[in-house]
Design an enzyme around this catalytic site. Structure first.
Site, PDB file in Angstrom:
ATOM      1  N   CYS A   1      13.708   0.568   4.917  1.00 50.99           N
ATOM      2  CA  CYS A   1      12.532  -0.014   4.266  1.00 50.99           C
ATOM      3  C   CYS A   1      12.602   0.011   2.738  1.00 50.99           C
ATOM      4  O   CYS A   1      11.904  -0.748   2.077  1.00 50.99           O
ATOM      5  CB  CYS A   1      11.260   0.697   4.727  1.00 50.99           C
ATOM      6  SG  CYS A   1      10.942   0.513   6.491  1.00 50.99           S
TER       7      CYS A   1
ATOM      8  N   HIS B   1       5.167  -6.563   6.387  1.00 51.18           N
ATOM      9  CA  HIS B   1       6.232  -5.663   5.962  1.00 51.18           C
ATOM     10  C   HIS B   1       7.592  -6.242   6.367  1.00 51.18           C
ATOM     11  O   HIS B   1       8.160  -5.864   7.383  1.00 51.18           O
ATOM     12  CB  HIS B   1       5.994  -4.295   6.602  1.00 51.18           C
ATOM     13  CG  HIS B   1       7.042  -3.268   6.304  1.00 51.18           C
ATOM     14  ND1 HIS B   1       7.911  -3.339   5.238  1.00 51.18           N
ATOM     15  CD2 HIS B   1       7.370  -2.116   6.966  1.00 51.18           C
ATOM     16  CE1 HIS B   1       8.706  -2.289   5.244  1.00 51.18           C
ATOM     17  NE2 HIS B   1       8.402  -1.537   6.290  1.00 51.18           N
TER      18      HIS B   1
END
Length: 354
Positions: A82, A310
């Site tokens: 991430c 995301h």
């Protein structure tokens, strides 16, 4: 040598199997790279992109060639889960600071819709623990006694901030059109957020606190920034830090990275005007706010990943983009972007408006 961010662009954010259902990661990144290269007026020395879920190969190079950049411009693809997009910016800044480059376009891209990866990768040894991200978020909530009501409260706040930003057209100048789309897919429909919060079911275990509302979705998008050694209006890269922590609690990892960064710079959390922390889960933001004593008013003021989405490899770069536009508009001095990643790694960068 000082490093400055002089421009930032992104695609609209699509929902998995939505508006970009058949658009690969490199195809998403190409128009962003083209726009940044044209606006800077100079060819970058390097293209660096983060990517997490594939399809493999050197996506940065493919995206650069697809964008029509000369074949003399090299590309590098990195994966730190991430935090990949933020790590690409961090690496680009380090190369410029060292004198190895003068101009770099760095960011990330992700196409969850076209990803060939059927399941999550292995992030940690089995004897240490390698949980699914949702279950790991549940564990953090349980350990820190963070209730579902608290998580839902923050999630509703994020959605409302994002909706307000869309209404005020705050994102217009940063979005590059792709396939005719100039708006995030999340902004294309009305969502009764309070009702959703009440009706959402626990997603990962019976009686749990993590739901589809207070956790981010799977998304498609690309985002990048222009880094240069030439002083210009925008942001100056002040410092960065990474930190490792328990892989069983990845949502907690922005905190040690931020602490390391503040210690390096001699600043306190109260000195920072605005924080962009990736909203993979609401529990991540609540934990960071508690541990660092940050008021919610300073965190993700235009909404974050819970509402917007995301797109893993791009999300870290999108935090920097948020700071680039927001700090100039609000005339803020210091901003920090931070991400926690699978495997227990946190990354953080400090910026100063110039």
């Amino acid at each position: 040598m000082n490093v400055y961010i002089t421009d930032a662009r992104r695609t609209p954010v699509g929902i998995q199997n939505g508006i970009f259902a058949h658009t690969g990661a490199a195809e998403l990144a190409a128009p962003v790279l083209k726009e940044l290269a044209e606006s800077s007026g100079t060819l970058p020395d390097e293209i660096i992109l983060g990517n997490v879920t594939g399809p493999g190969g050197n996506i940065a190079r493919l995206a650069s060639l697809t964008a029509g950049l000369p074949d003399t411009v090299p590309g590098l693809t990195i994966d730190r889960q991430c935090s990949s997009g933020l790590e690409a910016v961090r690496l680009g800044a380090a190369l410029i600071r060292s004198g190895e480059a003068q101009c770099i376009i760095a960011g990330g891209c992700e196409s969850s819709s076209t990803s060939p990866r059927p399941e999550k990768a292995i992030f940690s040894s089995e004897w240490i623990g390698d949980p699914e991200m949702g279950m790991a978020a549940e564990w953090l909530a349980e350990r820190e006694r963070i209730t579902r009501a608290e998580q839902d409260h923050y999630a509703v706040l994020s959605y409302k901030r994002y909706t307000e930003s869309v209404k005020k057209q705050r994102f217009q100048k940063e979005i590059v059109s792709i396939h005719g789309y100039i708006q995030d897919e999340a902004a294309m429909k009305e969502r009764p957020i309070e009702k959703m919060a009440l009706r959402a079911k626990a997603a990962f275990k019976a009686g749990g606190t993590i739901t589809a509302l207070n956790a981010s979705a799977f998304n498609d998008a690309a985002c990048a920034v222009t880094l240069t050694s030439d002083r210009a209006a925008g942001l100056k890269v002040e410092a960065s830090a990474t930190a490792g922590a328990d892989p069983n609690f990845p949502a907690a990892t922005p905190v040690p990275a931020i602490k390391k960064l503040l210690q390096k710079t001699g600043l306190r959390a109260s000195d920072i005007d605005v924080w962009e922390i990736n909203e993979a889960f609401a529990v991540k933001i609540i934990y960071a706010a508690r541990r660092l004593d940050i008021p919610f008013e300073k965190i993700n003021p235009n909404g974050g990943g819970l509402a917007l989405g995301h797109p893993y490899g791009a999300s870290g770069a999108m935090l920097v983009l948020r700071l680039f536009y927001g700090m100039q508009e609000r005339r803020e001095t210091y901003g920090i972007a931070a991400v926690g990643s699978a495997g227990g790694i946190g990354a953080a960068m400090l910026f100063k408006r110039v």
